[in-house]
Design a protein around this motif. Structure first.
Motif, PDB file in Angstrom:
ATOM      1  N   PHE A 117       0.851  -1.117   0.005  1.00 28.98           N
ATOM      2  CA  PHE A 117       0.048  -0.198  -0.091  1.00 28.98           C
ATOM      3  C   PHE A 117       0.731   1.119   0.138  1.00 28.98           C
ATOM      4  O   PHE A 117       2.101   1.178   0.309  1.00 28.98           O
ATOM      5  CB  PHE A 117      -0.723   0.174   1.130  1.00 28.98           C
ATOM      6  N   LYS A 118       0.229   2.396  -0.623  1.00 31.17           N
ATOM      7  CA  LYS A 118       0.673   3.591  -0.325  1.00 31.17           C
ATOM      8  C   LYS A 118      -0.084   4.083   0.796  1.00 31.17           C
ATOM      9  O   LYS A 118      -1.405   4.202   0.769  1.00 31.17           O
ATOM     10  CB  LYS A 118       0.529   4.662  -1.465  1.00 31.17           C
ATOM     11  N   LEU A 119       0.526   4.826   2.108  1.00 30.55           N
ATOM     12  CA  LEU A 119      -0.112   5.179   3.128  1.00 30.55           C
ATOM     13  C   LEU A 119       0.323   6.559   3.069  1.00 30.55           C
ATOM     14  O   LEU A 119       1.430   7.157   2.912  1.00 30.55           O
ATOM     15  CB  LEU A 119       0.267   4.562   4.201  1.00 30.55           C
ATOM     16  N   PHE A 120      -0.776   7.715   3.347  1.00 30.61           N
ATOM     17  CA  PHE A 120      -0.747   9.085   3.686  1.00 30.61           C
ATOM     18  C   PHE A 120      -1.276   9.262   4.799  1.00 30.61           C
ATOM     19  O   PHE A 120      -2.257   8.802   5.343  1.00 30.61           O
ATOM     20  CB  PHE A 120      -1.317   9.687   2.477  1.00 30.61           C
ATOM     21  N   GLY A 121      -0.672  10.495   5.475  1.00 25.68           N
ATOM     22  CA  GLY A 121      -1.183  11.161   6.685  1.00 25.68           C
ATOM     23  C   GLY A 121      -1.815  12.542   6.296  1.00 25.68           C
ATOM     24  O   GLY A 121      -1.348  13.199   5.322  1.00 25.68           O
ATOM     25  N   ILE A 122      -2.967  12.882   6.881  1.00 24.63           N
ATOM     26  CA  ILE A 122      -3.456  14.292   6.575  1.00 24.63           C
ATOM     27  C   ILE A 122      -3.605  15.095   7.668  1.00 24.63           C
ATOM     28  O   ILE A 122      -4.077  14.544   8.713  1.00 24.63           O
ATOM     29  CB  ILE A 122      -4.922  14.044   5.965  1.00 24.63           C
ATOM     30  N   CYS A 135       1.825  12.993  13.834  1.00 27.12           N
ATOM     31  CA  CYS A 135       0.440  13.037  14.125  1.00 27.12           C
ATOM     32  C   CYS A 135      -0.513  13.465  13.179  1.00 27.12           C
ATOM     33  O   CYS A 135      -0.399  14.630  12.689  1.00 27.12           O
ATOM     34  CB  CYS A 135       0.033  13.565  15.610  1.00 27.12           C
ATOM     35  N   TYR A 136      -1.498  12.688  12.893  1.00 25.41           N
ATOM     36  CA  TYR A 136      -2.364  13.025  11.765  1.00 25.41           C
ATOM     37  C   TYR A 136      -3.812  13.099  12.228  1.00 25.41           C
ATOM     38  O   TYR A 136      -4.199  12.197  13.090  1.00 25.41           O
ATOM     39  CB  TYR A 136      -2.125  11.994  10.539  1.00 25.41           C
ATOM     40  N   ASP A 137      -4.563  13.802  11.386  1.00 25.21           N
ATOM     41  CA  ASP A 137      -5.959  13.847  11.783  1.00 25.21           C
ATOM     42  C   ASP A 137      -6.823  12.777  11.004  1.00 25.21           C
ATOM     43  O   ASP A 137      -8.086  12.329  11.685  1.00 25.21           O
ATOM     44  CB  ASP A 137      -6.640  15.245  11.303  1.00 25.21           C
ATOM     45  N   SER A 138      -6.373  12.305   9.895  1.00 24.40           N
ATOM     46  CA  SER A 138      -7.068  11.292   8.893  1.00 24.40           C
ATOM     47  C   SER A 138      -5.866  10.801   7.993  1.00 24.40           C
ATOM     48  O   SER A 138      -4.774  11.194   7.998  1.00 24.40           O
ATOM     49  CB  SER A 138      -8.022  11.857   8.133  1.00 24.40           C
ATOM     50  N   PHE A 139      -6.354   9.672   7.316  1.00 23.15           N
ATOM     51  CA  PHE A 139      -5.453   8.847   6.762  1.00 23.15           C
ATOM     52  C   PHE A 139      -6.196   8.413   5.321  1.00 23.15           C
ATOM     53  O   PHE A 139      -7.114   8.500   5.083  1.00 23.15           O
ATOM     54  CB  PHE A 139      -5.262   7.491   7.416  1.00 23.15           C
ATOM     55  N   LEU A 140      -5.102   8.137   4.333  1.00 27.25           N
ATOM     56  CA  LEU A 140      -5.395   7.874   3.053  1.00 27.25           C
ATOM     57  C   LEU A 140      -4.664   6.548   2.538  1.00 27.25           C
ATOM     58  O   LEU A 140      -3.431   6.577   2.865  1.00 27.25           O
ATOM     59  CB  LEU A 140      -5.448   8.825   2.163  1.00 27.25           C
ATOM     60  N   VAL A 141      -5.213   5.522   2.143  1.00 28.24           N
ATOM     61  CA  VAL A 141      -4.506   4.614   1.754  1.00 28.24           C
ATOM     62  C   VAL A 141      -5.013   3.845   0.458  1.00 28.24           C
ATOM     63  O   VAL A 141      -6.275   4.104   0.257  1.00 28.24           O
ATOM     64  CB  VAL A 141      -4.699   3.383   2.959  1.00 28.24           C
ATOM     65  N   MET A 142      -4.158   3.223  -0.407  1.00 30.29           N
ATOM     66  CA  MET A 142      -4.303   2.861  -1.676  1.00 30.29           C
ATOM     67  C   MET A 142      -3.485   1.713  -2.178  1.00 30.29           C
ATOM     68  O   MET A 142      -2.350   1.835  -1.579  1.00 30.29           O
ATOM     69  CB  MET A 142      -4.493   4.110  -2.715  1.00 30.29           C
ATOM     70  N   LEU A 143      -3.467   1.092  -3.188  1.00 25.60           N
ATOM     71  CA  LEU A 143      -2.482   0.187  -3.668  1.00 25.60           C
ATOM     72  C   LEU A 143      -1.307   1.009  -4.082  1.00 25.60           C
ATOM     73  O   LEU A 143      -1.661   1.930  -4.932  1.00 25.60           O
ATOM     74  CB  LEU A 143      -3.124  -1.028  -4.675  1.00 25.60           C
ATOM     75  N   LYS A 144      -0.316   0.442  -4.176  1.00 32.74           N
ATOM     76  CA  LYS A 144       0.855   0.864  -4.528  1.00 32.74           C
ATOM     77  C   LYS A 144       0.772   1.687  -6.065  1.00 32.74           C
ATOM     78  O   LYS A 144       1.590   2.334  -6.387  1.00 32.74           O
ATOM     79  CB  LYS A 144       2.340   0.048  -4.565  1.00 32.74           C
TER      80      LYS A 144
END
Length: 149
Positions: A117-122, A135-144
Motif C-alpha cells: 500500500f501507499k499510506l498518507f497522513g492528512i 500525528c495526523y487527523d486522517s489517513f489515506l490508503v491505496m494500492l501501490k
C-alpha cells in the motif's frame, strides 16, 4: 497484517463487511466503504450493528480484541481493493484519541503495509506520505500502483 482476524461476510458488492467481535462479549460489527463525491475515493467506517440493524458509529466498544478487530478491518480493505483496485480509502477516528490510536497502529504495521500500500497522513489541508513520528487527523490508503491525480 499477519495477525489473526475474524471471518467476515462481504455484502453490497464488497462495500460492507460484517463480522462478530468476540471479546468480553459478542458484538456484531460492520466495516462500510462509502463512495464520496470523488468516485475514486471511498470513506471507511467501522460500526456496531444494533439489534434493529441500524449502525452505531459512535460507541467505543472496548471489547478487549482491538488487534483482531483492526486485523479484520485490514482484511476487508484488501478484499475491497481486490474488487475496486483503483480506489483510495480515507478514514479517521471519531475522536482525536481514536485518530492517535490509528496513527500508532499504522506506524506499528508500516513495514508490512508499505509492501502493498501507499499510506498518507492528512493534517488540516496538508497531505504527506505517512511518517510514524507525525500525528495526523486522517489517513489515506491505496494500492501501490494507484496514482493520486
Amino acid at each position: 497484517m499477519n495477525n489473526p482476524f475474524y471471518e467476515f461476510d462481504s455484502l453490497n458488492n464488497a462495500t460492507r463487511f460484517d463480522f462478530l467481535s468476540i471479546g468480553k462479549k459478542e458484538i456484531h460489527k460492520a466495516v462500510i466503504y462509502s463512495q464520496t463525491a470523488d468516485p475514486q475515493i471511498f470513506f471507511l467506517s467501522l460500526a456496531n450493528v444494533l439489534q434493529d440493524d441500524s449502525l452505531d458509529f459512535v460507541t467505543i466498544s472496548n471489547n478487549g480484541d482491538l488487534k483482531v478487530v483492526m486485523a479484520t478491518v485490514v482484511q476487508t480493505l484488501m478484499t475491497f481493493l481486490d474488487v475496486y483496485p483503483t480506489a483510495m480509502i480515507a478514514f479517521t477516528g471519531n475522536t482525536p484519541s481514536r485518530s492517535r490510536l490509528y496513527n500508532i497502529l499504522i506506524g506499528q504495521e508500516l513495514g508490512q503495509a508499505s509492501a502493498s500500500f501507499k499510506l498518507f497522513g492528512i493534517k488540516g489541508d496538508h497531505i504527506e506520505s505517512f511518517a510514524p513520528d507525525r500525528c495526523y487527523d486522517s489517513f489515506l490508503v491505496m494500492l501501490k500502483n494507484v496514482n493520486i491525480e
